[in-house]
Design a protein around this motif. Structure first.
Motif, PDB file in Angstrom:
ATOM      1  N   GLY A 292       0.446  -1.666  -0.306  1.00 26.04           N
ATOM      2  CA  GLY A 292       0.149   0.206   0.549  1.00 26.04           C
ATOM      3  C   GLY A 292       1.024   1.357   0.046  1.00 26.04           C
ATOM      4  N   GLU A 293       0.287   2.406  -0.488  1.00 28.67           N
ATOM      5  CA  GLU A 293       1.235   3.589  -0.361  1.00 28.67           C
ATOM      6  C   GLU A 293       1.703   4.232   1.129  1.00 28.67           C
ATOM      7  OE1 GLU A 293       1.617   7.339  -2.987  1.00 28.67           O
ATOM      8  OE2 GLU A 293       0.506   5.880  -3.314  1.00 28.67           O
ATOM      9  N   ASP A 294       0.583   3.924   1.606  1.00 27.18           N
ATOM     10  CA  ASP A 294       1.475   3.973   3.202  1.00 27.18           C
ATOM     11  C   ASP A 294       3.013   3.981   3.495  1.00 27.18           C
ATOM     12  OD1 ASP A 294      -0.977   5.836   3.466  1.00 27.18           O
ATOM     13  OD2 ASP A 294      -1.257   4.573   4.759  1.00 27.18           O
ATOM     14  N   SER A 295       3.206   3.266   3.066  1.00 28.95           N
ATOM     15  CA  SER A 295       4.457   1.866   3.524  1.00 28.95           C
ATOM     16  C   SER A 295       4.971   1.864   2.470  1.00 28.95           C
ATOM     17  CB  SER A 295       3.877   0.353   3.596  1.00 28.95           C
ATOM     18  OG  SER A 295       3.808  -0.752   2.954  1.00 28.95           O
ATOM     19  N   HIS A 296       4.771   2.056   0.762  1.00 29.84           N
ATOM     20  CA  HIS A 296       5.515   1.532   0.157  1.00 29.84           C
ATOM     21  C   HIS A 296       4.203   2.145  -0.888  1.00 29.84           C
ATOM     22  CE1 HIS A 296       6.557  -1.836   2.176  1.00 29.84           C
ATOM     23  NE2 HIS A 296       7.471  -2.568   1.887  1.00 29.84           N
ATOM     24  N   PRO A 297       5.310   3.769  -1.603  1.00 31.39           N
ATOM     25  CA  PRO A 297       4.674   4.567  -2.196  1.00 31.39           C
ATOM     26  C   PRO A 297       5.495   4.755  -3.969  1.00 31.39           C
ATOM     27  CG  PRO A 297       5.297   5.511  -0.897  1.00 31.39           C
ATOM     28  CD  PRO A 297       5.388   4.987  -0.613  1.00 31.39           C
ATOM     29  N   PRO A 298       5.310   4.977  -4.969  1.00 33.03           N
ATOM     30  CA  PRO A 298       6.325   5.126  -5.725  1.00 33.03           C
ATOM     31  C   PRO A 298       7.244   6.068  -5.442  1.00 33.03           C
ATOM     32  CG  PRO A 298       3.810   4.786  -6.420  1.00 33.03           C
ATOM     33  CD  PRO A 298       3.669   4.689  -5.228  1.00 33.03           C
ATOM     34  N   GLN A 299       8.325   5.381  -6.083  1.00 33.12           N
ATOM     35  CA  GLN A 299       9.139   6.033  -6.041  1.00 33.12           C
ATOM     36  C   GLN A 299       9.244   7.951  -6.815  1.00 33.12           C
ATOM     37  OE1 GLN A 299      13.585   4.628  -7.424  1.00 33.12           O
ATOM     38  NE2 GLN A 299      14.546   6.909  -7.071  1.00 33.12           N
ATOM     39  N   PRO A 300       9.181   8.656  -6.314  1.00 33.75           N
ATOM     40  CA  PRO A 300       9.428  10.327  -7.368  1.00 33.75           C
ATOM     41  C   PRO A 300      10.627  10.464  -7.768  1.00 33.75           C
ATOM     42  CG  PRO A 300       9.509  10.693  -4.382  1.00 33.75           C
ATOM     43  CD  PRO A 300       9.826   9.139  -4.806  1.00 33.75           C
ATOM     44  N   MET A 301      11.214  10.145  -8.352  1.00 32.96           N
ATOM     45  CA  MET A 301      12.433   9.815  -8.915  1.00 32.96           C
ATOM     46  C   MET A 301      12.854  11.283  -9.686  1.00 32.96           C
ATOM     47  SD  MET A 301      12.254   6.126 -11.315  1.00 32.96           S
ATOM     48  CE  MET A 301      12.439   4.611 -10.537  1.00 32.96           C
ATOM     49  N   ILE A 302      11.847  12.157 -10.532  1.00 34.11           N
ATOM     50  CA  ILE A 302      11.915  13.867 -10.295  1.00 34.11           C
ATOM     51  C   ILE A 302      12.204  14.736  -9.389  1.00 34.11           C
ATOM     52  CG2 ILE A 302      11.000  15.095 -12.225  1.00 34.11           C
ATOM     53  CD1 ILE A 302      11.712  12.666 -13.836  1.00 34.11           C
ATOM     54  N   ALA A 303      11.176  14.283  -8.665  1.00 32.80           N
ATOM     55  CA  ALA A 303      11.233  15.284  -8.170  1.00 32.80           C
ATOM     56  C   ALA A 303      12.283  15.348  -6.748  1.00 32.80           C
ATOM     57  CB  ALA A 303       9.875  15.033  -7.011  1.00 32.80           C
ATOM     58  N   GLN A 304      12.888  13.533  -6.654  1.00 35.20           N
ATOM     59  CA  GLN A 304      14.132  13.718  -6.376  1.00 35.20           C
ATOM     60  C   GLN A 304      15.160  14.566  -6.413  1.00 35.20           C
ATOM     61  OE1 GLN A 304      14.694   9.212  -5.640  1.00 35.20           O
ATOM     62  NE2 GLN A 304      13.278   8.772  -3.507  1.00 35.20           N
ATOM     63  N   THR A 305      14.890  13.985  -7.693  1.00 33.87           N
ATOM     64  CA  THR A 305      16.161  14.250  -8.581  1.00 33.87           C
ATOM     65  C   THR A 305      16.347  16.690  -8.729  1.00 33.87           C
ATOM     66  OG1 THR A 305      16.392  12.922  -9.993  1.00 33.87           O
ATOM     67  CG2 THR A 305      17.488  15.214 -10.605  1.00 33.87           C
ATOM     68  N   ARG A 306      14.963  16.905  -8.801  1.00 34.90           N
ATOM     69  CA  ARG A 306      14.746  18.307  -8.325  1.00 34.90           C
ATOM     70  C   ARG A 306      15.180  18.362  -7.019  1.00 34.90           C
ATOM     71  NH1 ARG A 306       9.520  18.225  -9.779  1.00 34.90           N
ATOM     72  NH2 ARG A 306      10.915  18.778 -12.491  1.00 34.90           N
ATOM     73  N   ALA A 307      15.161  18.035  -6.678  1.00 30.67           N
ATOM     74  CA  ALA A 307      15.111  18.542  -4.829  1.00 30.67           C
ATOM     75  C   ALA A 307      16.783  18.634  -4.408  1.00 30.67           C
ATOM     76  CB  ALA A 307      14.633  17.462  -3.660  1.00 30.67           C
ATOM     77  N   VAL A 308      17.362  17.337  -5.395  1.00 26.95           N
ATOM     78  CA  VAL A 308      18.969  17.659  -4.664  1.00 26.95           C
ATOM     79  C   VAL A 308      19.177  18.542  -5.880  1.00 26.95           C
ATOM     80  CG1 VAL A 308      20.999  16.144  -5.209  1.00 26.95           C
ATOM     81  CG2 VAL A 308      19.006  15.338  -4.163  1.00 26.95           C
ATOM     82  N   LEU A 309      19.023  19.277  -6.809  1.00 26.36           N
ATOM     83  CA  LEU A 309      19.764  20.025  -7.649  1.00 26.36           C
ATOM     84  C   LEU A 309      19.137  20.940  -7.246  1.00 26.36           C
ATOM     85  CD1 LEU A 309      19.143  18.634 -11.088  1.00 26.36           C
ATOM     86  CD2 LEU A 309      20.633  18.593  -9.513  1.00 26.36           C
ATOM     87  N   GLU A 310      18.484  21.780  -7.025  1.00 30.30           N
ATOM     88  CA  GLU A 310      17.693  22.440  -6.003  1.00 30.30           C
ATOM     89  C   GLU A 310      18.676  23.156  -5.128  1.00 30.30           C
ATOM     90  OE1 GLU A 310      13.632  22.427  -5.007  1.00 30.30           O
ATOM     91  OE2 GLU A 310      13.514  23.009  -6.917  1.00 30.30           O
ATOM     92  N   ARG A 311      19.083  21.899  -4.539  1.00 34.41           N
ATOM     93  CA  ARG A 311      20.416  22.159  -2.592  1.00 34.41           C
ATOM     94  C   ARG A 311      21.210  22.648  -2.912  1.00 34.41           C
ATOM     95  NH1 ARG A 311      21.057  18.103   0.005  1.00 34.41           N
ATOM     96  NH2 ARG A 311      20.417  16.650  -0.805  1.00 34.41           N
ATOM     97  N   TYR A 312      21.687  22.011  -4.433  1.00 37.22           N
ATOM     98  CA  TYR A 312      23.109  21.843  -5.258  1.00 37.22           C
ATOM     99  C   TYR A 312      23.468  24.140  -5.598  1.00 37.22           C
ATOM    100  CZ  TYR A 312      26.977  21.431  -9.120  1.00 37.22           C
ATOM    101  OH  TYR A 312      27.940  21.743  -9.582  1.00 37.22           O
ATOM    102  N   ALA A 313      22.284  23.971  -6.280  1.00 35.63           N
ATOM    103  CA  ALA A 313      21.607  25.504  -6.384  1.00 35.63           C
ATOM    104  C   ALA A 313      21.989  26.699  -4.845  1.00 35.63           C
ATOM    105  CB  ALA A 313      20.648  26.107  -7.429  1.00 35.63           C
ATOM    106  N   ALA A 314      21.421  26.618  -4.199  1.00 38.25           N
ATOM    107  CA  ALA A 314      21.467  26.360  -2.577  1.00 38.25           C
ATOM    108  C   ALA A 314      22.574  26.846  -1.763  1.00 38.25           C
ATOM    109  CB  ALA A 314      20.222  26.236  -1.827  1.00 38.25           C
ATOM    110  N   ALA A 315      23.049  25.950  -2.905  1.00 43.36           N
ATOM    111  CA  ALA A 315      24.600  26.033  -2.249  1.00 43.36           C
ATOM    112  C   ALA A 315      25.645  26.629  -2.939  1.00 43.36           C
ATOM    113  CB  ALA A 315      25.164  24.492  -1.514  1.00 43.36           C
ATOM    114  N   GLY A 316      25.243  27.407  -3.820  1.00 46.91           N
ATOM    115  CA  GLY A 316      26.102  28.074  -5.344  1.00 46.91           C
ATOM    116  C   GLY A 316      26.889  27.672  -5.899  1.00 46.91           C
ATOM    117  N   GLY A 317      25.652  26.379  -6.742  1.00 45.46           N
ATOM    118  CA  GLY A 317      25.553  26.033  -8.487  1.00 45.46           C
ATOM    119  C   GLY A 317      24.622  26.049  -8.767  1.00 45.46           C
TER     120      GLY A 317
END
Length: 350
Positions: A292-317
């Protein structure tokens, strides 16, 4: 190599790690641009993109270990994708390239990000083409890449379809099965109904993949958690498992070269609703027993990539995201002119 386009040459480069097959554009001596292919493929997928680069660039495309014409050395998945990224660095050293513009597709996106993480001085810029999430493939939830289970269940070699693996190992070139390499190319690598001009070349490229526990897909171990298997210690899919591959510390890299993120809007392989993610397949009833969704949701692959790249940008990239509409997993194949224009524009600014 009969599948080479005019103007493309191939040679084997001896490095201090293994022998690597490299494609080049004849006569080019400019700033190097190193292309890294995705899983179940080879450098042959990059030929048009290489030829489309302006003359001031020197395009090179490598075959990763276990693919194409590079030595089939085993993949130690406990190092994540570092076997691959270290091989690319060794190839760059053997060719005395110094730093280069790095372009990675799918698995290759993870490889060039790992190279950026470990050897940032080698990257002038980084271009990601439908890249694997910085938190690997499968077995995580949320934009912070939290493991669904500590074993990594739901990721790794256990996610491979056994019929596809069998047909790949048998060298099937037909379109008889929906799981034949040709049909997977036409249904998932590109968005239907496109038939790529180099379809037969791409099928041969896919069939160059070494199959087995040391390569594709890798080994598995049993797990108590759904779906009952966890990543082992060898092979390409285990190298992408979140228990072995995580790049959440990418924002700490110094220096921070600019990153261009190119992706197809209708990708079925790397997406928030990936047909290759066991959790998403469970959610649509294709894999039984989904908790079920509560314990095993689909992996948000695009959202994960965007989150890491946004932190990269916030850190000066800096990063830019370009989305190609009506395009699947391979914009360099599906929209070659638009892809070439986006890449030229990005490289021309740096």
């Amino acid at each position: 190599m009969a599948d080479l386009l005019g103007g493309i040459t191939a040679r084997t480069v001896e490095t201090d790690r293994l022998n690597v097959r490299v494609l080049e554009v004849a006569g080019r001596t400019g700033t190097p641009v190193v292309f890294v292919h995705g899983n179940v493929s080879s450098s042959l997928f990059w030929q048009r993109a290489m030829l489309d680069l302006p003359g001031e660039f020197r395009p090179l495309a490598v075959d990763l270990r276990g693919f194409g014409g590079t030595d089939p050395e085993p993949v130690d998945a406990t190092r994540g994708v570092r076997d691959y990224s270290d091989d690319v660095a060794a190839t760059m050293a053997a060719l005395a390239l110094g730093s280069a513009h790095l372009v990675g597709w799918s698995l290759g996106g993870g490889v060039v990000l790992q190279l950026l993480r470990d050897r940032p001085e080698l990257a002038r810029t980084v271009t990601l083409v439908n890249p694997v999430s910085p938190y690997g493939f499968g077995g995580t939830r949320g934009t912070e890449g939290e493991l669904v289970d500590g074993s990594g269940a739901g990721s790794g070699a256990g996610g491979a379809n056994p019929d596809f693996v069998r047909l790949l190992g048998e060298g099937d070139r037909t379109a008889d099965s929906p799981l034949s390499p040709r049909q997977v190319l036409l249904s998932c690598y590109v968005k239907p109904p496109l038939r790529p001009e180099l379809e037969d070349t791409f099928v041969e490229s896919m069939l160059s993949t070494r199959v087995g526990e040391a390569h594709y897909p890798g080994d598995t171990v049993p797990a108590d958690a759904w779906p009952g298997v966890a990543p082992g210690r060898s092979g390409v899919l285990n190298a992408l498992a979140p228990t072995h591959f995580r790049l959440d510390d990418l924002p700490t890299v110094t220096p921070k070269p600019p990153i261009l993120w190119l992706r197809g809007a209708d990708d079925q392989i790397v997406s928030d609703t990936s047909l290759f993610d066991l959790a998403y397949l469970g959610s649509i009833g294709a894999v039984p027993g989904w908790p079920g969704e509560d314990s095993h949701p689909p992996q948000p692959m695009i959202a994960q990539t965007r989150a890491v790249l946004e932190r990269y940008a916030a850190a000066g990239g800096r990063y830019d995201e370009v989305v190609f509409p009506d395009t699947g997993h391979s914009p360099h194949i599906e929209r070659p002119a638009e892809f070439a224009a986006a890449l030229r524009d990005f490289l021309g600014k740096e």
